[in-house]
Motif scaffolding. Structure first.
Motif, PDB file in Angstrom:
ATOM      1  N   ALA A  91       0.838  -1.216   0.000  1.00 29.40           N
ATOM      2  CA  ALA A  91       0.000   0.000   0.000  1.00 29.40           C
ATOM      3  C   ALA A  91       0.866   1.256   0.000  1.00 29.40           C
ATOM      4  O   ALA A  91       0.589   2.222   0.701  1.00 29.40           O
ATOM      5  N   GLY A  92       1.968   1.200  -0.772  1.00 31.74           N
ATOM      6  CA  GLY A  92       2.832   2.361  -0.927  1.00 31.74           C
ATOM      7  C   GLY A  92       3.921   2.509   0.119  1.00 31.74           C
ATOM      8  O   GLY A  92       4.740   3.422   0.038  1.00 31.74           O
ATOM      9  N   GLU A  93       3.973   1.618   1.098  1.00 30.30           N
ATOM     10  CA  GLU A  93       4.993   1.674   2.153  1.00 30.30           C
ATOM     11  C   GLU A  93       5.972   0.514   1.984  1.00 30.30           C
ATOM     12  O   GLU A  93       5.561  -0.626   1.769  1.00 30.30           O
ATOM     13  N   ARG A  94       7.255   0.806   2.122  1.00 29.34           N
ATOM     14  CA  ARG A  94       8.284  -0.229   1.981  1.00 29.34           C
ATOM     15  C   ARG A  94       8.265  -1.175   3.191  1.00 29.34           C
ATOM     16  O   ARG A  94       8.240  -0.736   4.337  1.00 29.34           O
ATOM     17  N   VAL A  95       8.287  -2.475   2.898  1.00 29.59           N
ATOM     18  CA  VAL A  95       8.350  -3.517   3.925  1.00 29.59           C
ATOM     19  C   VAL A  95       9.576  -4.355   3.635  1.00 29.59           C
ATOM     20  O   VAL A  95       9.711  -4.908   2.532  1.00 29.59           O
ATOM     21  N   GLU A  96      10.484  -4.444   4.597  1.00 31.19           N
ATOM     22  CA  GLU A  96      11.685  -5.260   4.425  1.00 31.19           C
ATOM     23  C   GLU A  96      11.345  -6.735   4.580  1.00 31.19           C
ATOM     24  O   GLU A  96      10.404  -7.101   5.283  1.00 31.19           O
ATOM     25  N   ALA A  97      12.143  -7.573   3.933  1.00 34.05           N
ATOM     26  CA  ALA A  97      11.977  -9.017   4.045  1.00 34.05           C
ATOM     27  C   ALA A  97      11.930  -9.407   5.520  1.00 34.05           C
ATOM     28  O   ALA A  97      12.679  -8.870   6.337  1.00 34.05           O
ATOM     29  N   GLY A  98      11.031 -10.322   5.859  1.00 39.51           N
ATOM     30  CA  GLY A  98      10.899 -10.765   7.239  1.00 39.51           C
ATOM     31  C   GLY A  98       9.508 -11.309   7.505  1.00 39.51           C
ATOM     32  O   GLY A  98       8.704 -11.483   6.583  1.00 39.51           O
ATOM     33  N   THR A  99       9.225 -11.562   8.763  1.00 39.65           N
ATOM     34  CA  THR A  99       7.912 -12.057   9.187  1.00 39.65           C
ATOM     35  C   THR A  99       7.316 -11.060  10.165  1.00 39.65           C
ATOM     36  O   THR A  99       7.999 -10.593  11.077  1.00 39.65           O
ATOM     37  N   TYR A 100       6.047 -10.774   9.964  1.00 43.36           N
ATOM     38  CA  TYR A 100       5.340  -9.767  10.760  1.00 43.36           C
ATOM     39  C   TYR A 100       3.960 -10.279  11.158  1.00 43.36           C
ATOM     40  O   TYR A 100       3.319 -10.996  10.387  1.00 43.36           O
ATOM     41  N   ALA A 101       3.492  -9.865  12.329  1.00 43.44           N
ATOM     42  CA  ALA A 101       2.091 -10.077  12.686  1.00 43.44           C
ATOM     43  C   ALA A 101       1.287  -9.055  11.899  1.00 43.44           C
ATOM     44  O   ALA A 101       1.681  -7.894  11.773  1.00 43.44           O
ATOM     45  N   LEU A 102       0.174  -9.500  11.320  1.00 40.93           N
ATOM     46  CA  LEU A 102      -0.663  -8.622  10.505  1.00 40.93           C
ATOM     47  C   LEU A 102      -1.970  -8.383  11.253  1.00 40.93           C
ATOM     48  O   LEU A 102      -2.761  -9.301  11.437  1.00 40.93           O
ATOM     49  N   PHE A 103      -2.149  -7.161  11.702  1.00 42.30           N
ATOM     50  CA  PHE A 103      -3.379  -6.761  12.385  1.00 42.30           C
ATOM     51  C   PHE A 103      -4.122  -5.778  11.491  1.00 42.30           C
ATOM     52  O   PHE A 103      -3.564  -5.243  10.532  1.00 42.30           O
ATOM     53  N   SER A 104      -5.367  -5.524  11.817  1.00 43.25           N
ATOM     54  CA  SER A 104      -6.125  -4.508  11.088  1.00 43.25           C
ATOM     55  C   SER A 104      -7.096  -3.836  12.050  1.00 43.25           C
ATOM     56  O   SER A 104      -7.416  -4.370  13.110  1.00 43.25           O
ATOM     57  N   PRO A 106     -10.710  -2.524  11.338  1.00 43.42           N
ATOM     58  CA  PRO A 106     -11.794  -2.366  10.371  1.00 43.42           C
ATOM     59  C   PRO A 106     -12.682  -1.163  10.706  1.00 43.42           C
ATOM     60  O   PRO A 106     -12.942  -0.884  11.876  1.00 43.42           O
ATOM     61  N   ASN A 107     -13.119  -0.494   9.674  1.00 42.29           N
ATOM     62  CA  ASN A 107     -14.154   0.526   9.738  1.00 42.29           C
ATOM     63  C   ASN A 107     -15.040   0.327   8.515  1.00 42.29           C
ATOM     64  O   ASN A 107     -14.743  -0.509   7.666  1.00 42.29           O
ATOM     65  N   THR A 108     -16.117   1.069   8.404  1.00 45.62           N
ATOM     66  CA  THR A 108     -17.062   0.816   7.309  1.00 45.62           C
ATOM     67  C   THR A 108     -16.468   1.072   5.939  1.00 45.62           C
ATOM     68  O   THR A 108     -16.711   0.298   5.009  1.00 45.62           O
ATOM     69  N   GLU A 109     -15.677   2.136   5.764  1.00 49.57           N
ATOM     70  CA  GLU A 109     -15.172   2.486   4.442  1.00 49.57           C
ATOM     71  C   GLU A 109     -13.660   2.338   4.288  1.00 49.57           C
ATOM     72  O   GLU A 109     -13.156   2.309   3.171  1.00 49.57           O
ATOM     73  N   THR A 110     -12.928   2.285   5.392  1.00 46.74           N
ATOM     74  CA  THR A 110     -11.472   2.095   5.338  1.00 46.74           C
ATOM     75  C   THR A 110     -11.050   1.135   6.430  1.00 46.74           C
ATOM     76  O   THR A 110     -11.725   0.993   7.448  1.00 46.74           O
ATOM     77  N   TRP A 111      -9.928   0.477   6.182  1.00 46.02           N
ATOM     78  CA  TRP A 111      -9.282  -0.351   7.198  1.00 46.02           C
ATOM     79  C   TRP A 111      -7.862   0.156   7.368  1.00 46.02           C
ATOM     80  O   TRP A 111      -7.195   0.515   6.391  1.00 46.02           O
ATOM     81  N   THR A 112      -7.381   0.139   8.592  1.00 47.35           N
ATOM     82  CA  THR A 112      -5.973   0.392   8.853  1.00 47.35           C
ATOM     83  C   THR A 112      -5.284  -0.962   8.915  1.00 47.35           C
ATOM     84  O   THR A 112      -5.685  -1.830   9.695  1.00 47.35           O
ATOM     85  N   ILE A 113      -4.289  -1.146   8.076  1.00 51.75           N
ATOM     86  CA  ILE A 113      -3.512  -2.389   8.044  1.00 51.75           C
ATOM     87  C   ILE A 113      -2.240  -2.141   8.841  1.00 51.75           C
ATOM     88  O   ILE A 113      -1.548  -1.146   8.631  1.00 51.75           O
ATOM     89  N   VAL A 133       5.520  -1.779  12.876  1.00 51.96           N
ATOM     90  CA  VAL A 133       6.522  -1.488  11.865  1.00 51.96           C
ATOM     91  C   VAL A 133       5.910  -0.574  10.800  1.00 51.96           C
ATOM     92  O   VAL A 133       6.589   0.253  10.210  1.00 51.96           O
ATOM     93  N   MET A 134       4.601  -0.718  10.593  1.00 51.16           N
ATOM     94  CA  MET A 134       3.926   0.022   9.545  1.00 51.16           C
ATOM     95  C   MET A 134       2.430   0.078   9.804  1.00 51.16           C
ATOM     96  O   MET A 134       1.857  -0.868  10.338  1.00 51.16           O
ATOM     97  N   ARG A 135       1.825   1.189   9.424  1.00 49.37           N
ATOM     98  CA  ARG A 135       0.368   1.342   9.416  1.00 49.37           C
ATOM     99  C   ARG A 135      -0.017   2.055   8.133  1.00 49.37           C
ATOM    100  O   ARG A 135       0.567   3.085   7.809  1.00 49.37           O
ATOM    101  N   VAL A 136      -0.990   1.499   7.410  1.00 53.74           N
ATOM    102  CA  VAL A 136      -1.507   2.139   6.197  1.00 53.74           C
ATOM    103  C   VAL A 136      -3.025   1.990   6.167  1.00 53.74           C
ATOM    104  O   VAL A 136      -3.568   1.018   6.695  1.00 53.74           O
ATOM    105  N   ASP A 137      -3.675   2.946   5.544  1.00 51.92           N
ATOM    106  CA  ASP A 137      -5.125   2.875   5.373  1.00 51.92           C
ATOM    107  C   ASP A 137      -5.444   2.436   3.955  1.00 51.92           C
ATOM    108  O   ASP A 137      -4.827   2.907   2.993  1.00 51.92           O
ATOM    109  N   VAL A 138      -6.405   1.527   3.833  1.00 46.75           N
ATOM    110  CA  VAL A 138      -6.875   1.048   2.534  1.00 46.75           C
ATOM    111  C   VAL A 138      -8.395   1.079   2.532  1.00 46.75           C
ATOM    112  O   VAL A 138      -9.034   1.093   3.595  1.00 46.75           O
TER     113      VAL A 138
END
Length: 185
Positions: A91-104, A106-113, A133-138
């Motif tokens: 989503a436009g943000e650089r993520v380095e190779a590795g393993t991450y927990a993926l949380f979100s 949720p909202n009605t029109e956008t989610w923060t990843i 490490v990162m937060r993006v809205d989609v």
């Protein structure tokens, strides 16, 4: 003969205890949903998402079972994990190779990843934003049909890009992915 009987009973008891302790995995006892894997491989970069796959089963999902505006494990059971073997843009943000927990969130029109470096969490109960490490809205869109099972998939790669597509109930979320890493080469 009496000591042999006592010895045999002790041996049977120890064997029973050993067998029970080997088969008692606390996460297996708590795990209510099956484990699913989404994966894609592009020019040496491998991406994999491992998640618990809950089912709708007649419930209201977003805004009820999964509250709006709160951190969610993005699945069931353990926190969902994303592994990449090369650097990517998520989503436009650089993520380095590795393993991450993926949380979100949720909202009605956008989610923060959210990608978080604290692995091995059960759900989001011990989630700590200090490890983000990162937060993006989609964008989140409403689908006409309803998905019974929560699913995460990678779309087919085109021009070094794909999307992570999450669907459940009548909600669909797409997270753009661009491959930029060297795949660990």
């Amino acid at each position: 003969m009496k000591s042999f009987t006592v010895y045999l009973l002790v041996l049977i008891s120890l064997t029973t205890i050993a067998c029970q302790s080997e088969s008692e995995d606390p996460t297996t006892d708590r795990r209510k949903s099956p484990i699913a894997i989404a994966q894609v491989n592009h020019e040496g970069t491998y991406a994999k998402i491992v998640y618990g796959q809950p089912y709708k089963r007649g419930r209201v999902i977003f805004g009820d079972l999964v509250p709006y505006g709160e951190v969610w494990r993005t699945g069931a059971n353990e926190a969902t994990e994303l592994t990449v073997t090369g650097d990517i843009m998520l989503a436009g943000e650089r993520v380095e190779a590795g393993t991450y927990a993926l949380f979100s969130i949720p909202n009605t029109e956008t989610w923060t990843i959210i990608l978080n470096s604290q692995l091995g969490q059960w759900g989001a109960f011990d989630y700590n934003a200090d490890y983000d490490v990162m937060r993006v809205d989609v964008s989140a869109t409403k689908m006409e049909d309803s998905a019974e099972a929560f699913t995460i998939q990678f779309e087919e790669v085109e021009n070094d890009s794909t999307n992570i597509v999450m669907r459940w109930d009548q909600t669909e979320v797409r997270i753009p992915v661009e491959f930029i890493g060297d795949g660990g080469a």
